[in-house]
Enzyme design. Structure first.
Site, PDB file in Angstrom:
ATOM      1  N   ARG A  44     144.239 112.061  -8.487  1.00 47.14           N
ATOM      2  CA  ARG A  44     143.811 112.707  -7.247  1.00 47.14           C
ATOM      3  C   ARG A  44     144.917 112.385  -6.188  1.00 47.14           C
ATOM      4  NH1 ARG A  44     137.622 112.672  -6.517  1.00 47.14           N
ATOM      5  NH2 ARG A  44     138.066 110.397  -6.985  1.00 47.14           N
ATOM      6  N   LYS A  81     134.414 105.330 -23.745  1.00 47.93           N
ATOM      7  CA  LYS A  81     132.896 104.835 -23.429  1.00 47.93           C
ATOM      8  C   LYS A  81     132.597 104.442 -22.097  1.00 47.93           C
ATOM      9  CE  LYS A  81     131.660 100.555 -23.645  1.00 47.93           C
ATOM     10  NZ  LYS A  81     132.030  99.561 -22.623  1.00 47.93           N
ATOM     11  N   HIS A  84     136.639 100.451 -28.373  1.00 48.66           N
ATOM     12  CA  HIS A  84     138.131  99.273 -28.495  1.00 48.66           C
ATOM     13  C   HIS A  84     137.599  98.403 -29.515  1.00 48.66           C
ATOM     14  CE1 HIS A  84     136.718  96.907 -25.242  1.00 48.66           C
ATOM     15  NE2 HIS A  84     137.460  95.960 -26.022  1.00 48.66           N
ATOM     16  N   LYS A  88     140.134  96.234 -33.140  1.00 49.45           N
ATOM     17  CA  LYS A  88     140.469  95.013 -33.162  1.00 49.45           C
ATOM     18  C   LYS A  88     140.903  94.422 -34.657  1.00 49.45           C
ATOM     19  CE  LYS A  88     137.743  93.274 -29.126  1.00 49.45           C
ATOM     20  NZ  LYS A  88     138.587  92.632 -28.134  1.00 49.45           N
ATOM     21  N   GLU A  98     131.314  86.485 -22.630  1.00 51.20           N
ATOM     22  CA  GLU A  98     132.719  86.465 -21.908  1.00 51.20           C
ATOM     23  C   GLU A  98     132.677  85.456 -20.871  1.00 51.20           C
ATOM     24  OE1 GLU A  98     134.061  91.169 -21.276  1.00 51.20           O
ATOM     25  OE2 GLU A  98     131.844  90.920 -21.017  1.00 51.20           O
ATOM     26  N   ASP A 125     126.446  98.710 -21.591  1.00 49.74           N
ATOM     27  CA  ASP A 125     127.991  98.298 -21.700  1.00 49.74           C
ATOM     28  C   ASP A 125     128.432  97.705 -22.809  1.00 49.74           C
ATOM     29  OD1 ASP A 125     130.565  98.389 -20.292  1.00 49.74           O
ATOM     30  OD2 ASP A 125     130.270  96.082 -19.878  1.00 49.74           O
ATOM     31  N   HIS A 152     129.776  98.261 -28.628  1.00 51.58           N
ATOM     32  CA  HIS A 152     130.441  97.299 -29.248  1.00 51.58           C
ATOM     33  C   HIS A 152     129.505  96.376 -30.082  1.00 51.58           C
ATOM     34  CE1 HIS A 152     133.452  98.297 -26.458  1.00 51.58           C
ATOM     35  NE2 HIS A 152     133.129  97.497 -25.491  1.00 51.58           N
ATOM     36  N   LYS A 204     127.866  88.119 -19.776  1.00 49.43           N
ATOM     37  CA  LYS A 204     129.128  87.484 -18.799  1.00 49.43           C
ATOM     38  C   LYS A 204     128.668  86.309 -18.054  1.00 49.43           C
ATOM     39  CE  LYS A 204     130.590  92.454 -17.739  1.00 49.43           C
ATOM     40  NZ  LYS A 204     131.654  92.268 -18.791  1.00 49.43           N
TER      41      LYS A 204
HETATM   42  C1  BG6 Z   1     134.401  96.749 -22.034  1.00 49.37           C
HETATM   43  C2  BG6 Z   1     133.293  96.306 -21.136  1.00 49.37           C
HETATM   44  O1  BG6 Z   1     134.014  97.987 -22.990  1.00 49.37           O
HETATM   45  O2  BG6 Z   1     134.503  95.712 -22.997  1.00 49.37           O
HETATM   46  C3  BG6 Z   1     133.575  95.400 -20.369  1.00 49.37           C
HETATM   47  O3  BG6 Z   1     133.327  97.758 -20.465  1.00 49.37           O
HETATM   48  C4  BG6 Z   1     133.810  94.033 -21.207  1.00 49.37           C
HETATM   49  O4  BG6 Z   1     132.428  95.086 -19.494  1.00 49.37           O
HETATM   50  C5  BG6 Z   1     134.889  94.568 -22.344  1.00 49.37           C
HETATM   51  O5  BG6 Z   1     134.411  93.052 -20.256  1.00 49.37           O
HETATM   52  C6  BG6 Z   1     135.224  93.197 -23.202  1.00 49.37           C
HETATM   53  O6  BG6 Z   1     136.145  93.647 -24.186  1.00 49.37           O
HETATM   54  P1  BG6 Z   1     137.207  92.584 -24.822  1.00 49.37           P
HETATM   55  O7  BG6 Z   1     138.170  93.323 -25.750  1.00 49.37           O
HETATM   56  O8  BG6 Z   1     137.829  91.913 -23.727  1.00 49.37           O
HETATM   57  O9  BG6 Z   1     136.190  91.547 -25.499  1.00 49.37           O
END
Ligand code: BG6
Length: 487
Positions: A49, A146, A176, A180, A214, A233, A238, A338
């Site tokens: 923007r 996502k 994603h 991996k 994490e 999330d 995932h 987290k």
């Molecule tokens: C993302 C989430 O999709 O994946 C994040 O929105 C998360 O909250 C992240 O931290 C973790 O990805 P990775 O590849 O670091 O394990």
């Protein structure tokens, strides 16, 4: 759909000035450039923007993305070459003018990849405007980040809207985790080796654990995260994708639809967790102040932008069941959080004990075999076996047969986003989610989210730097299982 490298292609990033773009997508595209995976006429158009010129955007990317690139890969001449691929167009997704400007910025004869790295609430408007502006043709592809929706109804509405202008073969729903290396390797482990498959089922597997832990907290993303939570999330996408790859039947080929058909069957076999099971089979947690990596860190509710009294979960542990012939009676424990003590993503397949032990009464501890597949931080595959301790007598001890993938292969490992972006450019859909798969995942997640919302229970507190609330240990202990860190 395979785009030859010589053909012109514009990769257009909606949200081109956003976090995802500068932190992940642009560094990944640079790596693809560096390693020769982008064609001469592959260009990148950032959209945002801000009323910026191309030069201002290039300066922005130089400032923000350059430090994110691994230092060993930062080759100034290649980086400058990469920056030459960039263009910028000012665009507000809710206004038509920007789309006309975008049209003018695209290569006239080029294929177009639209990467929607924006809030999903904009996906409908963006795809409709792309169509109205005549920017979509049979060669176009659209990448949807996502979280795709907030629940089943919103995911369906988005899918419906996007399907008005793009065919399913043109839609890349990204997760994603599917990019991996170890996740892709899991398919090879399962289907490229004969020794596991016969035992990869009930009654030989006793339980499966999938953990994505994490150390980071919510960081600067409270605005997004507080309305989302760990279930939406991480678990709905995932963790379920990891579960699918562990649990699916062998696909008849690696073709996108053959793989996705099998994943879909797993998702459809997931037992629904009704209100009665929720209390028993799920744990929600939220971190309080604590210590991670030796540093004191605030609790979730003290993070910038988190409303006081927030009931958003930053941790989920749950027990899932797959009701099919292969997995009947085998619990799948999923856990993510987290501010855990360390970054650790792993899958543990625990096998049953030998049916009869001739070692009973001998000293030493007989433990079940476990296959430990570590995705992060280091990739490894380890098989825990029983061995005899040297010396007289028959003392046993568990030891690991260890496959260290880092030392087994010296080749460079591409990051997940790099691999997936190259897949999009080349038109390969295997590692992306199909519409029915995504909706099946929401169908399972929805009743859990609704059940939690109805009971309005506050998430259980856990100090930052711990493995979650004690109830998470109790969840597995009921079946005499321990989470990996306690084994
Ligand atoms: C993302 C989430 O999709 O994946 C994040 O929105 C998360 O909250 C992240 O931290 C973790 O990805 P990775 O590849 O670091 O394990």
């Amino acid at each position: 759909m395979d785009t030859p490298d010589a053909a012109p292609l514009d990769l257009i990033i909606f949200g081109g000035t956003g976090d995802l773009a500068w932190r992940k997508l642009l560094p990944a595209l640079y790596m693809a450039h560096l390693h020769g995976s982008l064609g001469e006429r592959h260009r990148i158009v950032g959209l945002g923007r801000h009323d910026w010129s191309r030069r201002q955007y290039v300066e922005f990317v130089d400032r923000m993305s350059r430090p994110v690139v691994e230092p060993a890969a930062m080759q100034p001449l290649h980086w400058q070459d990469f920056l030459r691929r960039l263009d910028y167009v000012q665009l507000d997704a809710t206004q038509p003018e920007g789309f006309e400007r975008l049209k003018g910025a695209c290569q006239p004869d080029g294929a177009k990849v639209f990467y929607l790295a924006t809030a999903p609430s904009l996906f409908t408007a963006i795809t409709a405007r792309l169509h109205e502006a005549g920017l979509v043709d049979a060669r176009s592809r659209v990448v949807l980040e996502k979280p795709l929706g907030h629940d089943l109804a919103s995911a369906r509405a988005i899918n419906e809207a996007v399907a008005r202008h793009f065919e399913e073969r043109q839609i890349y729903r990204i997760d994603h985790y599917l990019g991996k290396e170890t996740v892709q390797n899991l398919m090879v482990l399962r289907f490229g080796n004969a020794i596991y498959e016969p035992m990869w089922r009930t009654p030989y597997v006793r339980s499966v654990q999938i953990t994505v832990a994490e150390t980071v907290g919510v960081g600067t993303r409270a605005g997004f995260y507080d309305g989302t939570g760990a279930m939406r999330d991480m678990v709905q996408n995932h963790l379920l994708q990891l579960l699918c790859i562990v649990a699916m039947e062998p696909p008849i080929s690696l073709d996108a639809d053959d793989v996705r058909d099998e994943k879909l069957k797993v998702l459809r076999s997931l037992r629904r967790l009704g209100p009665a099971q929720l209390r028993h089979d799920t744990v929600r947690g939220q971190y309080t102040a604590g210590t991670v990596d030796g540093q004191p860190v605030p609790g979730y509710q003290q993070e910038d932008g988190v409303p006081a009294g927030s009931r958003t979960e930053t941790f989920v542990a749950l027990r899932a069941h797959i009701d099919n012939a292969r997995w009947a009676g085998v619990p799948f424990y999923l856990r993510t959080g987290k501010r855990m003590p360390r970054r650790q993503s792993e899958i543990i397949v625990e096998f049953t004990q030998p049916p009869f032990s001739i070692f009973a009464g001998q000293s030493g501890m007989e433990q079940a075999n476990r296959l430990v597949i570590t995705l992060q931080p280091e990739e490894s595959i380890r098989l825990q076996m029983m061995a005899k301790e040297p010396g007289s007598g028959m003392r046993m001890r568990p030891v690991f047969l260890n496959l260290d993938l880092q030392s087994a292969f010296t080749e460079r490992r591409a990051e997940a986003y790099e691999r997936l972006l190259i897949d999009v450019v080349r038109g390969r859909l295997t590692h992306f989610m199909r519409r029915d798969e995504l909706e099946a995942a929401w169908k399972w997640a929805d009743p859990i989210l609704q059940g939690w919302a109805e009971t309005n229970d506050a998430p259980k507190p856990y100090p930052a730097g711990s493995w979650g609330p004690p109830a998470a240990s109790a969840l597995v202990a009921r079946e005499n299982v321990l989470w990996s860190e306690a084994q």
